[in-house]
Design a protein around this motif. Sequence first.
Motif, PDB file in Angstrom:
ATOM      1  N   ASP A  47      -1.951   0.261  -4.537  1.00 38.39           N
ATOM      2  CA  ASP A  47      -1.048   1.050  -3.556  1.00 38.39           C
ATOM      3  C   ASP A  47       0.199   0.073  -3.418  1.00 38.39           C
ATOM      4  O   ASP A  47      -0.142  -0.893  -3.613  1.00 38.39           O
ATOM      5  CB  ASP A  47      -1.987   1.130  -2.384  1.00 38.39           C
ATOM      6  CG  ASP A  47      -2.791   2.096  -2.237  1.00 38.39           C
ATOM      7  OD1 ASP A  47      -2.899   3.111  -3.227  1.00 38.39           O
ATOM      8  OD2 ASP A  47      -4.129   2.310  -1.761  1.00 38.39           O
ATOM      9  N   PRO A  48       1.278   0.708  -2.834  1.00 42.51           N
ATOM     10  CA  PRO A  48       2.438  -0.062  -2.219  1.00 42.51           C
ATOM     11  C   PRO A  48       1.885  -1.291  -1.428  1.00 42.51           C
ATOM     12  O   PRO A  48       0.955  -1.063  -0.582  1.00 42.51           O
ATOM     13  CB  PRO A  48       3.137   0.834  -1.925  1.00 42.51           C
ATOM     14  CG  PRO A  48       2.912   2.150  -2.411  1.00 42.51           C
ATOM     15  CD  PRO A  48       1.416   2.010  -2.278  1.00 42.51           C
ATOM     16  N   SER A  49       2.489  -2.410  -1.581  1.00 42.98           N
ATOM     17  CA  SER A  49       2.158  -3.407  -0.652  1.00 42.98           C
ATOM     18  C   SER A  49       2.650  -3.208   0.650  1.00 42.98           C
ATOM     19  O   SER A  49       3.537  -2.618   0.906  1.00 42.98           O
ATOM     20  CB  SER A  49       2.700  -4.899  -1.288  1.00 42.98           C
ATOM     21  OG  SER A  49       2.830  -5.946  -0.221  1.00 42.98           O
ATOM     22  N   LYS A  50       1.994  -3.881   1.747  1.00 37.81           N
ATOM     23  CA  LYS A  50       2.453  -3.357   3.063  1.00 37.81           C
ATOM     24  C   LYS A  50       3.566  -4.517   3.502  1.00 37.81           C
ATOM     25  O   LYS A  50       4.337  -4.266   4.321  1.00 37.81           O
ATOM     26  CB  LYS A  50       1.219  -3.672   3.956  1.00 37.81           C
ATOM     27  CG  LYS A  50       0.224  -2.568   3.774  1.00 37.81           C
ATOM     28  CD  LYS A  50      -1.159  -2.864   4.906  1.00 37.81           C
ATOM     29  CE  LYS A  50      -2.016  -1.758   4.602  1.00 37.81           C
ATOM     30  NZ  LYS A  50      -3.271  -2.203   3.758  1.00 37.81           N
ATOM     31  N   HIS A  51       3.600  -5.622   2.746  1.00 37.07           N
ATOM     32  CA  HIS A  51       4.464  -6.448   2.918  1.00 37.07           C
ATOM     33  C   HIS A  51       5.849  -6.427   1.921  1.00 37.07           C
ATOM     34  O   HIS A  51       6.936  -6.729   2.556  1.00 37.07           O
ATOM     35  CB  HIS A  51       3.901  -8.077   2.722  1.00 37.07           C
ATOM     36  CG  HIS A  51       2.657  -8.300   3.343  1.00 37.07           C
ATOM     37  ND1 HIS A  51       1.534  -8.497   2.717  1.00 37.07           N
ATOM     38  CD2 HIS A  51       2.594  -8.022   4.870  1.00 37.07           C
ATOM     39  CE1 HIS A  51       0.788  -8.373   3.666  1.00 37.07           C
ATOM     40  NE2 HIS A  51       1.034  -8.260   4.855  1.00 37.07           N
ATOM     41  N   ILE A  52       5.671  -6.122   0.821  1.00 39.98           N
ATOM     42  CA  ILE A  52       6.801  -5.809  -0.047  1.00 39.98           C
ATOM     43  C   ILE A  52       6.593  -4.588  -0.708  1.00 39.98           C
ATOM     44  O   ILE A  52       6.104  -4.565  -1.781  1.00 39.98           O
ATOM     45  CB  ILE A  52       6.852  -7.025  -1.106  1.00 39.98           C
ATOM     46  CG1 ILE A  52       6.689  -8.420  -0.445  1.00 39.98           C
ATOM     47  CG2 ILE A  52       8.203  -7.355  -1.733  1.00 39.98           C
ATOM     48  CD1 ILE A  52       6.399  -9.617  -1.489  1.00 39.98           C
ATOM     49  N   SER A  53       7.262  -3.414  -0.288  1.00 43.63           N
ATOM     50  CA  SER A  53       6.832  -2.353  -0.607  1.00 43.63           C
ATOM     51  C   SER A  53       7.405  -1.985  -1.985  1.00 43.63           C
ATOM     52  O   SER A  53       6.772  -0.861  -2.599  1.00 43.63           O
ATOM     53  CB  SER A  53       7.453  -1.359   0.212  1.00 43.63           C
ATOM     54  OG  SER A  53       8.757  -1.360   0.431  1.00 43.63           O
ATOM     55  N   ASP A  54       8.175  -2.837  -2.536  1.00 42.22           N
ATOM     56  CA  ASP A  54       8.432  -2.299  -4.071  1.00 42.22           C
ATOM     57  C   ASP A  54       7.569  -2.751  -5.142  1.00 42.22           C
ATOM     58  O   ASP A  54       7.730  -2.572  -6.416  1.00 42.22           O
ATOM     59  CB  ASP A  54       9.807  -3.021  -4.472  1.00 42.22           C
ATOM     60  CG  ASP A  54      11.160  -2.279  -3.728  1.00 42.22           C
ATOM     61  OD1 ASP A  54      10.952  -1.244  -3.255  1.00 42.22           O
ATOM     62  OD2 ASP A  54      12.003  -2.907  -3.795  1.00 42.22           O
ATOM     63  N   TYR A  55       6.449  -3.240  -4.612  1.00 39.33           N
ATOM     64  CA  TYR A  55       5.401  -4.002  -5.504  1.00 39.33           C
ATOM     65  C   TYR A  55       3.910  -3.407  -4.985  1.00 39.33           C
ATOM     66  O   TYR A  55       3.706  -3.043  -3.767  1.00 39.33           O
ATOM     67  CB  TYR A  55       5.316  -5.299  -5.565  1.00 39.33           C
ATOM     68  CG  TYR A  55       6.724  -6.012  -6.317  1.00 39.33           C
ATOM     69  CD1 TYR A  55       6.869  -6.099  -7.393  1.00 39.33           C
ATOM     70  CD2 TYR A  55       7.712  -6.293  -5.151  1.00 39.33           C
ATOM     71  CE1 TYR A  55       8.131  -6.577  -7.920  1.00 39.33           C
ATOM     72  CE2 TYR A  55       8.819  -6.718  -5.599  1.00 39.33           C
ATOM     73  CZ  TYR A  55       9.228  -6.927  -7.174  1.00 39.33           C
ATOM     74  OH  TYR A  55      10.231  -7.442  -7.459  1.00 39.33           O
ATOM     75  N   SER A  56       3.048  -3.329  -5.889  1.00 36.91           N
ATOM     76  CA  SER A  56       1.492  -2.949  -5.363  1.00 36.91           C
ATOM     77  C   SER A  56       1.179  -4.068  -5.029  1.00 36.91           C
ATOM     78  O   SER A  56       1.402  -5.256  -5.047  1.00 36.91           O
ATOM     79  CB  SER A  56       0.753  -2.496  -6.741  1.00 36.91           C
ATOM     80  OG  SER A  56       0.583  -3.605  -7.560  1.00 36.91           O
ATOM     81  N   GLU A  57      -0.192  -3.698  -4.237  1.00 38.06           N
ATOM     82  CA  GLU A  57      -1.069  -4.894  -3.625  1.00 38.06           C
ATOM     83  C   GLU A  57      -1.332  -5.877  -4.744  1.00 38.06           C
ATOM     84  O   GLU A  57      -1.338  -7.248  -4.413  1.00 38.06           O
ATOM     85  CB  GLU A  57      -2.065  -4.243  -2.962  1.00 38.06           C
ATOM     86  CG  GLU A  57      -1.944  -3.683  -1.689  1.00 38.06           C
ATOM     87  CD  GLU A  57      -3.159  -2.885  -1.264  1.00 38.06           C
ATOM     88  OE1 GLU A  57      -4.360  -3.360  -1.685  1.00 38.06           O
ATOM     89  OE2 GLU A  57      -3.133  -2.500   0.165  1.00 38.06           O
ATOM     90  N   ARG A  58      -1.834  -5.280  -5.764  1.00 37.38           N
ATOM     91  CA  ARG A  58      -2.084  -6.470  -6.994  1.00 37.38           C
ATOM     92  C   ARG A  58      -1.095  -7.086  -7.467  1.00 37.38           C
ATOM     93  O   ARG A  58      -1.325  -8.680  -7.643  1.00 37.38           O
ATOM     94  CB  ARG A  58      -2.652  -5.439  -7.903  1.00 37.38           C
ATOM     95  CG  ARG A  58      -3.759  -4.847  -8.083  1.00 37.38           C
ATOM     96  CD  ARG A  58      -4.452  -4.261  -9.003  1.00 37.38           C
ATOM     97  NE  ARG A  58      -5.880  -3.649  -8.582  1.00 37.38           N
ATOM     98  CZ  ARG A  58      -6.340  -2.412  -9.039  1.00 37.38           C
ATOM     99  NH1 ARG A  58      -5.485  -1.830  -9.839  1.00 37.38           N
ATOM    100  NH2 ARG A  58      -7.448  -2.045  -8.575  1.00 37.38           N
TER     101      ARG A  58
END
Length: 97
Positions: A47-58
């Motif tokens: 899923d998209p990161s909550k902190h940096i939305s252009d990247y996934s959580e992984r």
Amino acid sequence: MITLNKLAVKCREIALQRHKITRDSSHKGLAIGISMEWRELINASDDPSKHISDYSEREEEAADIIIAAMTYLQSIGCKDIEQLIKDKISFNEKRTD
């Protein structure tokens, strides 16, 4: 282009400011910090990161592992992180095991 050595200094300064480490953090304490980042990666999703939305959580958590490792190397006094990584890649390229 900023070098890994300069980025490592910045990573350590930020870790100190955020109280993730102290100037007296031990090798073991710093290594535990890397371990904590690994555990966060294991639980991360695509899923998209909550902190940096252009990247996934992984992706974000993998970057945190790199940041923690650079902070570790800077904190233990590694003179040239960039060259160390190049040398290690070169060594791995020649390994037969």
